[in-house]
Design an enzyme around this catalytic site. Structure first.
Site, mmCIF file in Angstrom:
data_model
loop_
_atom_site.group_PDB
_atom_site.id
_atom_site.type_symbol
_atom_site.label_atom_id
_atom_site.label_comp_id
_atom_site.label_asym_id
_atom_site.label_seq_id
_atom_site.Cartn_x
_atom_site.Cartn_y
_atom_site.Cartn_z
ATOM 1 N N SER A 102 12.284 1.457 4.497
ATOM 2 C CA SER A 102 11.658 0.222 4.971
ATOM 3 C C SER A 102 12.232 -0.147 6.331
ATOM 4 O O SER A 102 11.748 0.293 7.366
ATOM 5 C CB SER A 102 11.852 -0.900 3.954
ATOM 6 O OG SER A 102 13.233 -1.134 3.690
ATOM 7 N N ARG A 103 13.300 -0.934 6.343
ATOM 8 C CA ARG A 103 14.040 -1.286 7.539
ATOM 9 C C ARG A 103 15.521 -1.337 7.174
ATOM 10 O O ARG A 103 15.875 -1.739 6.059
ATOM 11 C CB ARG A 103 13.604 -2.641 8.102
ATOM 12 C CG ARG A 103 12.237 -2.649 8.769
ATOM 13 C CD ARG A 103 12.234 -1.863 10.075
ATOM 14 N NE ARG A 103 10.974 -1.948 10.800
ATOM 15 C CZ ARG A 103 9.971 -1.113 10.659
ATOM 16 N NH1 ARG A 103 10.054 -0.123 9.778
ATOM 17 N NH2 ARG A 103 8.864 -1.245 11.385
ATOM 18 N N HIS B 94 14.630 7.874 11.181
ATOM 19 C CA HIS B 94 13.497 6.935 11.151
ATOM 20 C C HIS B 94 12.197 7.666 11.496
ATOM 21 O O HIS B 94 11.510 7.331 12.463
ATOM 22 C CB HIS B 94 13.733 5.765 12.109
ATOM 23 C CG HIS B 94 12.942 4.546 11.742
ATOM 24 N ND1 HIS B 94 13.362 3.266 11.999
ATOM 25 C CD2 HIS B 94 11.732 4.407 11.121
ATOM 26 C CE1 HIS B 94 12.467 2.391 11.576
ATOM 27 N NE2 HIS B 94 11.470 3.069 11.029
ATOM 28 N N GLU C 3 20.274 1.108 14.609
ATOM 29 C CA GLU C 3 19.722 2.437 14.848
ATOM 30 C C GLU C 3 19.846 2.791 16.327
ATOM 31 O O GLU C 3 19.505 1.968 17.172
ATOM 32 C CB GLU C 3 18.244 2.491 14.431
ATOM 33 C CG GLU C 3 18.065 2.407 12.933
ATOM 34 C CD GLU C 3 16.611 2.541 12.494
ATOM 35 O OE1 GLU C 3 15.708 2.588 13.377
ATOM 36 O OE2 GLU C 3 16.369 2.599 11.283
ATOM 37 N N ARG D 65 0.823 -1.214 0.000
ATOM 38 C CA ARG D 65 0.000 0.000 0.000
ATOM 39 C C ARG D 65 0.859 1.267 0.000
ATOM 40 O O ARG D 65 0.510 2.252 -0.649
ATOM 41 C CB ARG D 65 -0.946 -0.017 1.197
ATOM 42 C CG ARG D 65 -2.044 -1.069 1.086
ATOM 43 C CD ARG D 65 -2.866 -1.138 2.359
ATOM 44 N NE ARG D 65 -3.584 0.089 2.596
ATOM 45 C CZ ARG D 65 -4.906 0.225 2.477
ATOM 46 N NH1 ARG D 65 -5.644 -0.804 2.096
ATOM 47 N NH2 ARG D 65 -5.495 1.373 2.747
ATOM 48 N N GLY E 116 9.526 8.132 9.241
ATOM 49 C CA GLY E 116 8.573 7.933 8.151
ATOM 50 C C GLY E 116 7.144 8.319 8.489
ATOM 51 O O GLY E 116 6.447 8.918 7.688
ATOM 52 N N SER E 117 6.697 7.970 9.697
ATOM 53 C CA SER E 117 5.306 8.254 10.075
ATOM 54 C C SER E 117 5.191 9.440 11.020
ATOM 55 O O SER E 117 4.125 9.666 11.606
ATOM 56 C CB SER E 117 4.700 7.018 10.759
ATOM 57 O OG SER E 117 5.394 6.722 11.969
#
Length: 332
Positions: free
Chosen positions: A240-241, A289, A270, A159, A291-292
């Site tokens: 992603s990771r 990190h 990390e 998605r 992203g969100s």
């Protein structure tokens, strides 16, 4: 009827806590960041539910939580779940997919633009007072690379990948390649995307975006030989990771000029150590990190995680049980 006891391992928005208090007896970590591992384990002796943002949910933790029935993670990834251990103890695990798709897609486009147009590097150039006319710098010194009408290759067309594709194709007129476990005919029709092998995607793409979940199959999926197949003018973007990429191989590819640059929101480990070469390369954009990380998306994620946990503990069927643990609901 008594409320189920839960532990919340990180501060959450007040309205999310209020919702949980309606349905559960809550204890919450009140320090900075997250509790130490030992501090967390000490809180779990009597709880039925755990709301968390990460950290291993493994046999050690389950041994300290004999009454635990559900773990709700405020994350889309769930590689911190020991799925076999959770199955054995019949502990349901949930996550928060989909609510962050658009926000992460925004960030990926930001990384592409920032790396290609050298935004952080040239921002520092101006702020350091180095931009002085008539000092021998030609226009070419500031050149970056176009993003519009280039070829984008997405590894992992879920998605979030589709949200990236929409921005890239509709907004920037990019051509789209993708590599995925299975073909997506609707995506191909909607965006003119072409399904191809990983090697073909790497050879033809101007921007390679890594968007796979971290699984045993995708760990270190991109290695030295893959960077060698990319264009020397290409940019590698990873949101992603960190473990989906062999980081030393990425460092070598950048140092050796196998690729032009990178945009990274994730690392392995990390946070990266201060001596990590990626932090000292002007052609690499580095983010912590995030992203969100917008207020709305993090609120939505926390509320979804809360609803997942309440449903799991009160006899409902939470919609976001991780796929590998859905059988626990079917056998309730």
């Amino acid at each position: 009827m008594s409320k189920p006891k839960i532990y919340i391992s990180k501060a959450i928005p007040e309205q999310v806590f209020a919702y949980l208090e309606e349905h559960c007896e809550c204890r919450m970590w009140d320090g900075q960041g997250v509790p130490s591992r030992q501090g967390l384990l000490a809180e779990l002796h009597d709880v039925e539910g755990l709301l968390t943002t990460g950290g291993p949910i493994n046999r050690e933790l389950l041994d300290h939580a004999p009454k635990l029935r559900a773990v709700s993670s405020i994350s889309v990834g769930y590689n911190h779940f020991d799925l076999e251990a959770m199955k054995a103890r019949r502990v349901i695990g949930t996550h928060t997919p989909h609510v962050l798709d658009e926000t992460v897609a925004d960030l990926v486009l930001s990384l592409m633009l920032s790396a290609a147009r050298r935004i952080p590097e040239l921002d520092a150039f101006v702020k350091q007072g180095r931009w002085q006319r008539g000092k021998g710098l030609t226009d070419e010194y500031f050149f970056g690379m176009d993003v519009h009408h280039q070829t984008l290759g997405i590894i992992g067309m879920g998605r979030i990948g589709e949200a990236i594709a929409k921005r890239a194709v509709d907004g920037f007129g990019m051509s789209l390649l993708y590599h995925n476990r299975s073909r997506k005919p609707e995506t191909e029709e909607r965006f003119g995307a072409r399904y191809c092998s990983l090697d073909e995607l790497l050879r033809e793409s101007d921007f390679v975006v890594m968007m796979t979940p971290l699984t045993p199959e995708t760990e270190r999926m991109i290695r030295q030989e893959h960077f060698e197949r990319m264009k020397p003018t290409a940019f590698f973007i990873n949101a992603s990771r960190g473990k989906t990429v062999d980081e030393p191989a990425l460092i070598h590819a950048l140092q050796a000029g196998l690729i032009r640059g990178a945009g990274l929101d994730v690392f392995d480990p990390e946070p990266p150590g201060p001596d990590n070469p990626l932090l000292h390369m002007p052609n690499v954009v580095t983010l912590p990190h995030i992203g969100s990380a917008t207020a709305k998306t993090r609120l939505d994620m926390a509320m979804l995680a809360a609803r997942n946990l309440v449903a799991a503990l009160t006899g409902g069927h939470p919609p976001n049980v991780v796929p590998e643990l859905r059988e626990l609901l079917e056998n309730k």
